[in-house]
Write a protein that holds these residues in place. Structure first.
Motif, mmCIF file in Angstrom:
data_model
loop_
_atom_site.group_PDB
_atom_site.id
_atom_site.type_symbol
_atom_site.label_atom_id
_atom_site.label_comp_id
_atom_site.label_asym_id
_atom_site.label_seq_id
_atom_site.Cartn_x
_atom_site.Cartn_y
_atom_site.Cartn_z
ATOM 1 N N PRO A 1 0.834 -1.210 0.000
ATOM 2 C CA PRO A 1 0.000 0.000 0.000
ATOM 3 C C PRO A 1 0.864 1.254 0.000
ATOM 4 O O PRO A 1 2.035 1.220 0.377
ATOM 5 N N SER A 2 0.280 2.361 -0.413
ATOM 6 C CA SER A 2 1.042 3.590 -0.636
ATOM 7 C C SER A 2 1.799 4.060 0.596
ATOM 8 O O SER A 2 2.889 4.627 0.471
ATOM 9 N N GLU A 3 1.247 3.821 1.782
ATOM 10 C CA GLU A 3 1.938 4.275 2.995
ATOM 11 C C GLU A 3 3.221 3.480 3.256
ATOM 12 O O GLU A 3 4.048 3.880 4.095
ATOM 13 N N ARG A 4 3.412 2.380 2.547
ATOM 14 C CA ARG A 4 4.626 1.578 2.707
ATOM 15 C C ARG A 4 5.528 1.662 1.480
ATOM 16 O O ARG A 4 6.483 0.906 1.342
ATOM 17 N N HIS A 5 5.248 2.617 0.609
ATOM 18 C CA HIS A 5 6.094 2.808 -0.561
ATOM 19 C C HIS A 5 7.432 3.436 -0.165
ATOM 20 O O HIS A 5 7.523 4.201 0.799
ATOM 21 N N LEU A 6 8.462 3.131 -0.925
ATOM 22 C CA LEU A 6 9.795 3.676 -0.698
ATOM 23 C C LEU A 6 10.265 4.393 -1.950
ATOM 24 O O LEU A 6 9.817 4.103 -3.064
ATOM 25 N N LYS A 7 11.180 5.310 -1.762
ATOM 26 C CA LYS A 7 11.802 6.006 -2.891
ATOM 27 C C LYS A 7 13.105 5.295 -3.241
ATOM 28 O O LYS A 7 13.940 5.084 -2.369
ATOM 29 N N PRO A 8 13.284 4.914 -4.498
ATOM 30 C CA PRO A 8 14.554 4.286 -4.875
ATOM 31 C C PRO A 8 15.659 5.324 -5.047
ATOM 32 O O PRO A 8 15.417 6.443 -5.517
ATOM 33 N N TYR A 9 16.864 4.963 -4.619
ATOM 34 C CA TYR A 9 18.041 5.781 -4.848
ATOM 35 C C TYR A 9 19.054 4.942 -5.625
ATOM 36 O O TYR A 9 19.127 3.724 -5.445
ATOM 37 N N TYR A 10 19.820 5.619 -6.452
ATOM 38 C CA TYR A 10 20.771 4.907 -7.296
ATOM 39 C C TYR A 10 22.139 5.573 -7.203
ATOM 40 O O TYR A 10 22.262 6.780 -7.427
ATOM 41 N N ALA A 11 23.147 4.786 -6.879
ATOM 42 C CA ALA A 11 24.518 5.292 -6.789
ATOM 43 C C ALA A 11 25.338 4.698 -7.924
ATOM 44 O O ALA A 11 25.579 3.490 -7.953
ATOM 45 N N LYS A 12 25.722 5.551 -8.855
ATOM 46 C CA LYS A 12 26.554 5.081 -9.963
ATOM 47 C C LYS A 12 28.019 5.141 -9.554
ATOM 48 O O LYS A 12 28.480 6.128 -8.983
ATOM 49 N N GLY A 13 28.738 4.076 -9.861
ATOM 50 C CA GLY A 13 30.165 4.041 -9.586
ATOM 51 C C GLY A 13 30.937 3.840 -10.872
ATOM 52 O O GLY A 13 30.674 2.897 -11.619
ATOM 53 N N SER A 14 31.859 4.740 -11.149
ATOM 54 C CA SER A 14 32.726 4.593 -12.322
ATOM 55 C C SER A 14 34.018 3.897 -11.921
ATOM 56 O O SER A 14 34.561 4.122 -10.840
ATOM 57 N N TYR A 15 34.492 3.037 -12.801
ATOM 58 C CA TYR A 15 35.738 2.316 -12.585
ATOM 59 C C TYR A 15 36.778 2.798 -13.582
ATOM 60 O O TYR A 15 36.451 3.223 -14.699
ATOM 61 N N PHE A 16 38.043 2.696 -13.163
ATOM 62 C CA PHE A 16 39.135 3.199 -13.974
ATOM 63 C C PHE A 16 40.133 2.080 -14.256
ATOM 64 O O PHE A 16 40.400 1.243 -13.394
ATOM 65 N N SER A 17 40.672 2.084 -15.453
ATOM 66 C CA SER A 17 41.611 1.046 -15.871
ATOM 67 C C SER A 17 43.039 1.586 -15.806
ATOM 68 O O SER A 17 43.266 2.795 -15.671
ATOM 69 N N TYR A 18 44.008 0.666 -15.942
ATOM 70 C CA TYR A 18 45.419 1.052 -15.976
ATOM 71 C C TYR A 18 46.073 0.331 -17.137
ATOM 72 O O TYR A 18 46.001 -0.899 -17.245
ATOM 73 N N SER A 19 46.718 1.079 -18.037
ATOM 74 C CA SER A 19 47.176 0.515 -19.298
ATOM 75 C C SER A 19 48.629 0.029 -19.287
ATOM 76 O O SER A 19 49.085 -0.550 -20.278
ATOM 77 N N LEU A 20 49.343 0.229 -18.205
ATOM 78 C CA LEU A 20 50.735 -0.210 -18.135
ATOM 79 C C LEU A 20 50.873 -1.467 -17.272
ATOM 80 O O LEU A 20 49.999 -1.775 -16.462
ATOM 81 N N SER A 21 51.978 -2.161 -17.438
ATOM 82 C CA SER A 21 52.192 -3.411 -16.695
ATOM 83 C C SER A 21 52.790 -3.182 -15.309
ATOM 84 O O SER A 21 52.734 -4.063 -14.454
ATOM 85 N N ARG A 22 53.394 -2.015 -15.063
ATOM 86 C CA ARG A 22 53.954 -1.698 -13.756
ATOM 87 C C ARG A 22 53.539 -0.300 -13.339
ATOM 88 O O ARG A 22 53.372 0.567 -14.207
ATOM 89 N N PRO A 23 53.368 -0.046 -12.023
ATOM 90 C CA PRO A 23 53.416 -1.036 -10.940
ATOM 91 C C PRO A 23 52.196 -1.960 -10.975
ATOM 92 O O PRO A 23 51.142 -1.581 -11.463
ATOM 93 N N LYS A 24 52.383 -3.175 -10.402
ATOM 94 C CA LYS A 24 51.311 -4.161 -10.466
ATOM 95 C C LYS A 24 51.309 -5.004 -9.195
ATOM 96 O O LYS A 24 51.932 -6.068 -9.146
ATOM 97 N N PRO A 25 50.601 -4.559 -8.158
ATOM 98 C CA PRO A 25 50.505 -5.368 -6.943
ATOM 99 C C PRO A 25 49.813 -6.703 -7.211
ATOM 100 O O PRO A 25 49.027 -6.830 -8.154
ATOM 101 N N SER A 26 50.097 -7.678 -6.390
ATOM 102 C CA SER A 26 49.482 -9.004 -6.538
ATOM 103 C C SER A 26 48.367 -9.225 -5.536
ATOM 104 O O SER A 26 47.886 -10.342 -5.365
ATOM 105 N N ILE A 27 47.955 -8.137 -4.880
ATOM 106 C CA ILE A 27 46.946 -8.227 -3.830
ATOM 107 C C ILE A 27 46.013 -7.031 -3.966
ATOM 108 O O ILE A 27 46.394 -6.003 -4.546
ATOM 109 N N LEU A 28 44.780 -7.156 -3.486
ATOM 110 C CA LEU A 28 43.875 -6.011 -3.492
ATOM 111 C C LEU A 28 44.374 -4.977 -2.489
ATOM 112 O O LEU A 28 44.883 -5.335 -1.427
ATOM 113 N N VAL A 29 44.212 -3.699 -2.810
ATOM 114 C CA VAL A 29 44.696 -2.631 -1.924
ATOM 115 C C VAL A 29 43.570 -1.628 -1.701
ATOM 116 O O VAL A 29 43.029 -1.072 -2.659
ATOM 117 N N TYR A 30 43.252 -1.413 -0.419
ATOM 118 C CA TYR A 30 42.214 -0.452 -0.042
ATOM 119 C C TYR A 30 42.822 0.594 0.888
ATOM 120 O O TYR A 30 43.581 0.249 1.802
#
Length: 401
Positions: free
Chosen positions: A245-274
């Motif tokens: 019912p309308s009293e239980r309706h929610l508003k949707p939100y959308y978060a767009k995330g852009s990702y970026f690439s790297y075109s060289l072979s170095r530096p190149k860690p072997s582990i995820l880094v945050y």
């Protein structure tokens, strides 16, 4: 009007929905709306029940075309969510299930681990908090000495310290979804593609159930199902609003995330880094992840959008992202970082989940009061991929246990 077929005669259709069996007073025992990784996992789990006839309704022409295929493909350890939250519970359970499924079925994955790096005292305090929280959950983390860090990953800067999460990994999400879809269909489930849901209503007469109306190429068709699961991702709140019912309706939100690439072979860690999750900085920073081929990608950033179909990569945050990246990867060539792809995450609120816990939005996975045989899944963002198999287990529990 619906064509009738034997239970295994048709496993997938385009546009118009077909019934694979007549079960009691409904065409199907279960209808799962949404063919992302979570919907696939749920449909596969429910179809494994004795006597089940499950249809997966997907508006696109194939599975996993939205959030499920446009993310970092990380198997998360469960370090950043509230101790009692569904995100933590399902991430921890889902992580173990994911690794087991991938090992048993040769799904490409890698338990590569993750470093969270600190450059100053404030960031180091954040690492201490993450480590303490992980310890309460039994999630393995440990600090890496500066000597070991320089030896293992000489390209990574961590002036104040490194916290390593050994249970973090990556998975080929496309191969995972391909396996889930194939296993679901092999067990008699049916995928209905190019079928956009335009109406859902409970059946008031007889033994109840649900009538789901879809449209494809301008032509409408309907099916009935005893049980309905709304796992529609970006469309989940609009579909929920069709039902509640309308009293239980929610508003949707959308978060767009852009990702970026790297075109060289170095530096190149072997582990995820945050970067360390510093409160008030709006999230986890611009992190470095790897794909199964070892290619680097950075991101995502956050851009609030109204249109969930706008997947154009945005470069407005590129300079800030490169600055963030260079703080922990100083040898990076700034000119080699470019735009890659974008994904959109469904949010329950515009604050989103930040490291401080302010505005944290948990998964919404519930049966709805006054609506029998209906499970509603809203705001299924990260760690949804990691949690997918555990979410399917939870949905079955809500319905049958």
């Amino acid at each position: 009007m619906f064509a009738r077929a034997s239970r295994r005669a048709v496993s997938r259709v385009e546009g118009r929905l077909f019934s694979t069996s007549v079960t009691r007073n409904a065409d199907f025992t279960h209808a799962v709306v949404g063919g992302g990784v979570v919907g696939l996992a749920i449909a596969r789990k429910l179809q494994a029940r004795d006597g089940a006839s499950t249809v997966l309704v997907e508006k696109h022409g194939t599975v996993g075309t939205e959030t499920s295929s446009r993310n970092s493909e990380v198997i998360h350890a469960g370090l950043y969510y509230g101790e009692t939250s569904l995100k933590t519970k399902l991430c921890l359970r889902g992580k173990e299930m994911m690794y087991e499924l991938c090992r048993k079925n040769d799904i490409p994955h890698m338990n590569c681990g993750k470093w969270i790096v600190a450059q100053d005292e404030q960031q180091m305090e954040a690492l201490e908090k993450v480590h303490s929280f992980a310890s309460t959950l039994g999630v393995p983390t440990h600090f890496v000495s500066s000597e070991e860090a320089k030896q293992r990953e000489p390209d990574v800067r961590a002036e104040a310290g490194v916290l390593e999460s050994t249970s973090t990994g990556i998975v080929d999400s496309h191969s995972l979804m391909q396996y889930l879809e194939g296993d679901f269909e092999e067990n008699g489930g049916m995928c209905a593609f190019n079928a956009e849901v335009i109406a859902v209503e409970p059946i008031q007469s007889g033994s109840g159930g649900w009538k789901i109306t879809t449209v494809s190429g301008g032509e409408e068709s309907s099916i009935t199902a005893e049980t309905l699961i709304n796992s529609a991702g970006l469309a989940a709140i609009p579909i929920s609003n069709m039902i509640l019912p309308s009293e239980r309706h929610l508003k949707p939100y959308y978060a767009k995330g852009s990702y970026f690439s790297y075109s060289l072979s170095r530096p190149k860690p072997s582990i995820l880094v945050y970067p360390a999750p510093v409160p008030g900085h709006g999230g986890l920073g611009t992190h470095l992840t790897l794909d199964m081929a070892g290619h680097i990608r950075f991101g995502p950033d956050v851009e609030w959008v109204e249109n969930p179909t706008d997947l154009r990569v945005n470069d407005k945050n590129l300079t800030a992202a490169i600055d963030d990246i260079q703080s922990y990867l100083p040898g990076i060539n700034r000119d080699a970082i470019g735009l890659d792809y974008a994904g959109i995450r469904p949010k329950l609120g515009k604050m989103g989940a930040v490291a401080s816990g302010k505005g944290f939005q948990d998964f919404y996975i519930k049966t709805e009061e006054g609506f029998e045989n209906f499970v509603n899944l809203l705001g299924i963002e990260s760690p949804g991929l990691t949690s997918s198999l555990a979410i399917a287990e939870m949905v079955e529990d809500l319905l049958y246990r």
